[in-house]
Design an enzyme around this catalytic site. Structure first.
Site, mmCIF file in Angstrom:
data_model
loop_
_atom_site.group_PDB
_atom_site.id
_atom_site.type_symbol
_atom_site.label_atom_id
_atom_site.label_comp_id
_atom_site.label_asym_id
_atom_site.label_seq_id
_atom_site.Cartn_x
_atom_site.Cartn_y
_atom_site.Cartn_z
ATOM 1 N N GLU A 26 15.007 13.381 9.414
ATOM 2 C CA GLU A 26 14.885 12.922 10.811
ATOM 3 C C GLU A 26 16.170 12.248 11.301
ATOM 4 O O GLU A 26 17.031 11.873 10.496
ATOM 5 C CB GLU A 26 13.706 11.949 10.951
ATOM 6 C CG GLU A 26 13.861 10.676 10.143
ATOM 7 C CD GLU A 26 13.027 9.527 10.695
ATOM 8 O OE1 GLU A 26 13.271 9.132 11.853
ATOM 9 O OE2 GLU A 26 12.152 9.021 9.971
ATOM 10 N N LYS A 160 5.340 0.486 5.834
ATOM 11 C CA LYS A 160 5.919 -0.843 5.877
ATOM 12 C C LYS A 160 4.897 -1.879 6.312
ATOM 13 O O LYS A 160 4.060 -1.591 7.164
ATOM 14 C CB LYS A 160 7.001 -0.766 6.941
ATOM 15 C CG LYS A 160 8.084 -1.704 6.749
ATOM 16 C CD LYS A 160 9.128 -1.454 7.767
ATOM 17 C CE LYS A 160 10.223 -0.674 7.113
ATOM 18 N NZ LYS A 160 10.943 0.150 7.986
HETATM 19 N N1 PSU Z 1 9.754 3.312 9.676
HETATM 20 C C1 PSU Z 1 10.876 2.937 9.070
HETATM 21 N N2 PSU Z 1 12.089 3.280 9.607
HETATM 22 C C2 PSU Z 1 12.174 4.010 10.754
HETATM 23 C C3 PSU Z 1 10.957 4.435 11.356
HETATM 24 C C4 PSU Z 1 9.780 4.054 10.790
HETATM 25 O O1 PSU Z 1 10.820 2.292 8.052
HETATM 26 O O2 PSU Z 1 13.292 4.297 11.225
HETATM 27 C C5 PSU Z 1 11.013 5.310 12.574
HETATM 28 C C6 PSU Z 1 10.546 6.732 12.218
HETATM 29 O O3 PSU Z 1 11.327 7.661 12.949
HETATM 30 C C7 PSU Z 1 9.108 6.761 12.710
HETATM 31 C C8 PSU Z 1 9.224 5.889 13.933
HETATM 32 O O4 PSU Z 1 8.641 8.052 13.012
HETATM 33 O O5 PSU Z 1 10.088 4.831 13.544
HETATM 34 C C9 PSU Z 1 7.882 5.356 14.397
HETATM 35 O O6 PSU Z 1 8.051 4.745 15.643
HETATM 36 P P1 PSU Z 1 6.779 4.319 16.500
HETATM 37 O O7 PSU Z 1 6.133 3.241 15.683
HETATM 38 O O8 PSU Z 1 7.331 3.842 17.799
HETATM 39 O O9 PSU Z 1 5.922 5.549 16.595
#
Ligand code: PSU
Ligand code: MN
Length: 304
Positions: A26, A160
């Site tokens: 990603e 996390k």
């Molecule tokens: N968790 C991490 N690092 C990240 C992300 C999540 O430890 O960089 C990023 C990933 O791209 C994940 C996104 O898909 O955050 C999720 O964002 P949201 O909670 O806004 O959907």
């Protein structure tokens, strides 16, 4: 129609045609998840690990409205330094592709584009999930919805603890998404191998997971699978300590009124400052380990 808006790197296209193992990566982690220069160093290191282990990497991003499946070195540098990059999940794709914008793809966004290109295995750091305090603000990542509909296996280091891990796992169960832990019986919490949540669905051998994936998709059951790969012991941070820091970061987010898609990057950055950079080191180590395991899974899947 989508074909005009998608450009598959020739090396990736060839590998897909020949049925060789391709691993998607990603770009949100590059543009929004890590600071410069660690972001570009990590992005390059991940591609290197995949190659060393017999795979072809395909980092996915959207540049001027074109979904790139596999980036050139210049494109990767652009994603690492430019400030003008949107964070793209399913709901953002029509705007970013349609209006020719730049976008870093989240787990959800990357799954969609990987699937369209025919890539079945994807390595990342952590998936999004159900946020803590969802009883007040219903913040649930689009990643979970995407996992329930798009046929890509996602290798991550668990969830996390900025999220509500237990609720995230319950949500995935409701959505019928298989969730396995690699060689452990406890669900990992990203920075640490433990979370206090026992998990019965252990995969000891990636060939078994490749068989499960093939069976799922042969049955016509759409959707992904999560493989949670615990951070290597040498790089892990203490679960209780991280939990305390995360509570502090969440309080600050509340005080500052941070919300929506800004929440995850804000919390990551706060935690990095609170640990004086240790969380970033752990993040780099776990994502490297995920790239390795994802490559091994893609190799096993290519043999099926
Ligand atoms: N968790 C991490 N690092 C990240 C992300 C999540 O430890 O960089 C990023 C990933 O791209 C994940 C996104 O898909 O955050 C999720 O964002 P949201 O909670 O806004 O959907
Ligand atoms: Mn959200």
């Amino acid at each position: 129609m989508i074909k005009d808006k998608m450009k598959i790197h020739p090396e990736v296209a060839r590998a897909l045609k020949e049925g060789r193992p391709v691993v998607a990566l990603e770009s949100t982690i590059i543009s929004h998840g890590m600071p410069y220069p660690e972001n570009i160093e990590t992005a390059r290191a991940l591609e290197h690990i995949i190659r060393e282990n017999g795979g072809i990497p395909a980092t996915i991003a959207i540049i001027e409205g074109v979904a790139k499946i596999g980036l050139t070195p210049e494109e990767m540098a652009f994603m690492a330094v430019s400030k003008d990059i949107l964070k793209v999940s399913r709901r953002d794709l029509p705007e970013v592709l349609g209006l020719g914008k730049n976008g870093a793809t989240t787990v959800a966004g990357t799954m969609i584009l990987a699937d369209l290109a025919g890539i079945r295995v994807f390595a990342t750091g952590g998936i999004g999930g159900v946020h803590r305090g969802y009883d007040k603000v219903l913040d649930i990542s689009q990643d979970l919805e995407e996992l329930s509909r798009t046929n890509v296996a996602v290798v991550c280091a668990g969830v996390k603890s900025i999220l509500d891990i237990r609720s995230t796992l319950e949500y995935l169960e409701t959505k019928s998404v298989p969730v396995y832990v690699y060689q452990s019986r406890e669900f990992p919490a990203f920075y640490s191998r433990k979370s206090g949540i026992p998990w019965d669905f252990e995969v000891a051998d990636l060939a078994d997971l490749a068989t499960i994936l093939k069976t799922k998709w042969d049955l016509g059951f759409d959707g992904g699978v999560v493989l949670a790969n615990p951070i290597p012991a040498a790089s892990e941070l203490d679960f209780e300590m991280m939990n305390d820091l995360i509570i502090e970061a969440l309080k600050k987010a509340g005080d500052l009124g941070i919300e929506g898609k800004a929440m995850t990057p804000f919390l990551l950055d706060e935690v990095k400052s609170l640990t004086r950079g240790d969380s970033l080191k752990a993040n780099i180590a776990l994502v490297a380990n995920n790239a390795l395991v994802a490559t091994q899974l893609a190799v096993a899947l290519a043999k099926k």
